[in-house]
Design an enzyme around this catalytic site. Structure first.
Site, PDB file in Angstrom:
ATOM      1  N   HIS A   1      28.375  50.734  43.194  1.00 31.92           N
ATOM      2  CA  HIS A   1      27.859  51.961  42.566  1.00 31.92           C
ATOM      3  C   HIS A   1      27.861  51.998  41.067  1.00 31.92           C
ATOM      4  O   HIS A   1      28.123  50.855  40.322  1.00 31.92           O
ATOM      5  CB  HIS A   1      29.041  53.152  42.850  1.00 31.92           C
ATOM      6  CG  HIS A   1      30.378  52.974  42.539  1.00 31.92           C
ATOM      7  ND1 HIS A   1      30.991  51.860  42.860  1.00 31.92           N
ATOM      8  CD2 HIS A   1      30.944  53.878  41.737  1.00 31.92           C
ATOM      9  CE1 HIS A   1      32.194  52.135  42.139  1.00 31.92           C
ATOM     10  NE2 HIS A   1      32.368  53.085  41.528  1.00 31.92           N
TER      11      HIS A   1
ATOM     12  N   HIS B   1      29.600  53.388  38.445  1.00 38.83           N
ATOM     13  CA  HIS B   1      30.748  53.828  37.391  1.00 38.83           C
ATOM     14  C   HIS B   1      30.885  52.284  36.460  1.00 38.83           C
ATOM     15  O   HIS B   1      30.749  51.372  37.019  1.00 38.83           O
ATOM     16  CB  HIS B   1      32.002  54.036  37.975  1.00 38.83           C
ATOM     17  CG  HIS B   1      32.018  55.565  38.477  1.00 38.83           C
ATOM     18  ND1 HIS B   1      32.597  55.847  39.540  1.00 38.83           N
ATOM     19  CD2 HIS B   1      31.315  56.739  38.061  1.00 38.83           C
ATOM     20  CE1 HIS B   1      32.554  57.332  39.778  1.00 38.83           C
ATOM     21  NE2 HIS B   1      31.677  57.685  38.820  1.00 38.83           N
TER      22      HIS B   1
ATOM     23  N   ASP C   1      33.094  50.559  35.522  1.00 36.17           N
ATOM     24  CA  ASP C   1      34.184  49.547  35.817  1.00 36.17           C
ATOM     25  C   ASP C   1      33.551  48.548  36.609  1.00 36.17           C
ATOM     26  O   ASP C   1      34.125  47.861  37.144  1.00 36.17           O
ATOM     27  CB  ASP C   1      35.675  50.128  36.042  1.00 36.17           C
ATOM     28  CG  ASP C   1      35.521  51.017  37.278  1.00 36.17           C
ATOM     29  OD1 ASP C   1      34.600  51.861  37.170  1.00 36.17           O
ATOM     30  OD2 ASP C   1      36.629  51.110  38.043  1.00 36.17           O
ATOM     31  N   HIS C   2      32.388  49.003  37.323  1.00 37.36           N
ATOM     32  CA  HIS C   2      31.529  48.088  38.345  1.00 37.36           C
ATOM     33  C   HIS C   2      30.492  47.684  37.753  1.00 37.36           C
ATOM     34  O   HIS C   2      29.608  46.877  38.723  1.00 37.36           O
ATOM     35  CB  HIS C   2      31.363  48.930  39.684  1.00 37.36           C
ATOM     36  CG  HIS C   2      32.771  49.344  40.321  1.00 37.36           C
ATOM     37  ND1 HIS C   2      33.576  48.765  41.348  1.00 37.36           N
ATOM     38  CD2 HIS C   2      33.544  50.472  40.044  1.00 37.36           C
ATOM     39  CE1 HIS C   2      34.604  49.349  41.381  1.00 37.36           C
ATOM     40  NE2 HIS C   2      34.652  50.536  40.606  1.00 37.36           N
TER      41      HIS C   2
ATOM     42  N   HIS D   1      32.466  58.446  47.921  1.00 35.31           N
ATOM     43  CA  HIS D   1      32.894  58.427  46.609  1.00 35.31           C
ATOM     44  C   HIS D   1      32.260  59.515  45.768  1.00 35.31           C
ATOM     45  O   HIS D   1      31.479  60.253  46.561  1.00 35.31           O
ATOM     46  CB  HIS D   1      32.486  56.881  45.827  1.00 35.31           C
ATOM     47  CG  HIS D   1      33.391  56.797  44.723  1.00 35.31           C
ATOM     48  ND1 HIS D   1      34.838  57.155  44.526  1.00 35.31           N
ATOM     49  CD2 HIS D   1      33.097  56.334  43.414  1.00 35.31           C
ATOM     50  CE1 HIS D   1      35.195  56.829  43.393  1.00 35.31           C
ATOM     51  NE2 HIS D   1      34.157  56.387  42.634  1.00 35.31           N
TER      52      HIS D   1
ATOM     53  N   ASP E   1      35.021  51.637  45.784  1.00 35.03           N
ATOM     54  CA  ASP E   1      35.804  53.144  45.416  1.00 35.03           C
ATOM     55  C   ASP E   1      35.222  53.913  46.673  1.00 35.03           C
ATOM     56  O   ASP E   1      34.109  54.331  46.618  1.00 35.03           O
ATOM     57  CB  ASP E   1      35.283  53.560  44.057  1.00 35.03           C
ATOM     58  CG  ASP E   1      35.663  52.813  42.933  1.00 35.03           C
ATOM     59  OD1 ASP E   1      35.992  51.410  43.290  1.00 35.03           O
ATOM     60  OD2 ASP E   1      35.561  53.190  41.920  1.00 35.03           O
TER      61      ASP E   1
ATOM     62  N   HIS F   1      41.493  46.505  42.297  1.00 33.62           N
ATOM     63  CA  HIS F   1      40.914  47.656  41.723  1.00 33.62           C
ATOM     64  C   HIS F   1      42.109  48.559  41.558  1.00 33.62           C
ATOM     65  O   HIS F   1      42.471  49.907  41.975  1.00 33.62           O
ATOM     66  CB  HIS F   1      39.865  48.344  42.705  1.00 33.62           C
ATOM     67  CG  HIS F   1      39.434  49.505  41.982  1.00 33.62           C
ATOM     68  ND1 HIS F   1      39.908  50.669  41.992  1.00 33.62           N
ATOM     69  CD2 HIS F   1      38.307  49.544  41.371  1.00 33.62           C
ATOM     70  CE1 HIS F   1      38.740  51.584  41.506  1.00 33.62           C
ATOM     71  NE2 HIS F   1      38.000  50.791  40.928  1.00 33.62           N
TER      72      HIS F   1
HETATM   73 ZN   LIG Z   1      36.326  51.856  40.147  1.00 35.92          ZN
END
Ligand SMILES: [Zn+2]
Length: 304
Positions: free
Chosen positions: A63, A65, A67-68, A141, A208, A266
């Site tokens: 996805h 976000h 951090d990914h 998510h 997530d 994570h």
């Molecule tokens: Zn994340």
């Protein structure tokens, strides 16, 4: 020799810490290198972990976000800088196409490498190769998120005692494997007479999400399950509110799905003692648990 291992590049959710980079995971699977969720700093983590841009054959994003995916610009530009000669496929949720477009063209660079975008429009089959099949399922998510599952087809394993019984050895074994039958002193020996079924290996990558059916379907019978465990049980309500899993939930999934090796990652930066993630998962799951640390290499379990 074929190598099947997970190279952990980063393990932090939301914000990196002194010891944890944002997410990043390379799954080496024979000749393939699937780079999952490269967060910020992935390019440098690759260097530290001994992963080269040439090792990457697929980019798989769960996805959008940060951090990914904030490592995508650096990784994409590095493919061209290093003149990677093979095409690299990029899989990501199609609803985030505009994000990928920006990440891919975040700054000026001389584009040489071939990056083929294959956005995921729907669940199910997304790619096939020498590794078998890559499948995706929609997770639960706050933005559209897909989990991945790699499935090697079942095959057959030659049994030395049975080969001996028929006096088959050397290059004639390969001949039998290729043709399915072999003439031995006037008798036709079939592959099934000298081999046994060999289950294909499976790996699952689940980031997530709240607990949902897709989590179980992705993890079903996985030899290696890489799964987010953002929270501890004491913060279960936060996990639910922010659509994440606890370590105990991840452990229960592994137990219910017959997973062989469970990799937890994570982690939220709020917890100073990561061992507690293992303890909570171990109350649910009796198999092997790995608490992911940056730059760790985790072998896919050997075949049974
Ligand atoms: Zn994340």
């Amino acid at each position: 020799m074929s190598v099947r291992e997970l190279v952990v590049l980063g393990t932090a959710s939301q914000a990196p810490t002194r010891r944890r980079n944002h997410n990043g995971y390379l799954l080496r699977w024979d000749g393939e290198g699937l780079l999952f969720d490269p967060g910020e700093g992935t390019q440098r983590q690759m260097l530290q972990a001994g992963v080269s841009a040439n090792d990457i054959t697929r980019l798989c994003l769960t996805h959008f976000h940060g951090d990914h995916c904030l490592g995508v610009p650096g990784v994409v530009q590095r493919l061209s800088l290093d003149r990677v000669a093979h095409p690299v496929r990029a899989h990501y949720p199609a609803s985030g196409r505009h994000f990928f477009e920006r990440l891919r063209h975040a700054s000026a660079f001389h584009e040489i490498a071939e990056l083929c975008e294959e956005p995921i429009e729907r669940e199910g089959w997304i790619a096939a190769g020498t590794f078998g099949e890559l499948r995706a399922r929609r997770l639960d998510h706050r933005v559209e998120t897909f989990g991945y599952r790699l499935v090697e087809p079942d095959g057959r394993r030659m049994v030395p005692e049975l080969l001996d019984r028929f006096g088959i050895s050397g290059p004639r074994v390969g001949l039998l494997q290729r043709n399915g039958t072999l003439d031995v002193d006037g008798r036709t020996v079939g592959l099934g007479e000298v081999s046994e079924p060999r289950r294909g290996q499976r790996a699952a990558f689940i980031m997530d999400t709240r607990l949902c059916d897709a989590v179980h379907e992705l993890a079903d019978g996985a030899d290696l399950l890489v799964i987010e465990a953002t929270f501890l049980a004491e913060d279960g309500s936060l996990a639910d509110e922010y659509a994440h899993l606890t370590a105990a939930q991840a452990g229960r999934v592994a137990a219910e799905c017959g997973v062989r090796k469970l990799v937890l990652t994570h982690f939220s930066q709020r917890y100073p003692h990561p061992e507690r993630f293992r303890d909570e998962a171990a109350e649910q799951f009796g198999g092997e648990i790995v608490l992911a640390e940056d730059l760790m290499r985790v072998p896919v379990p050997t075949r049974r």
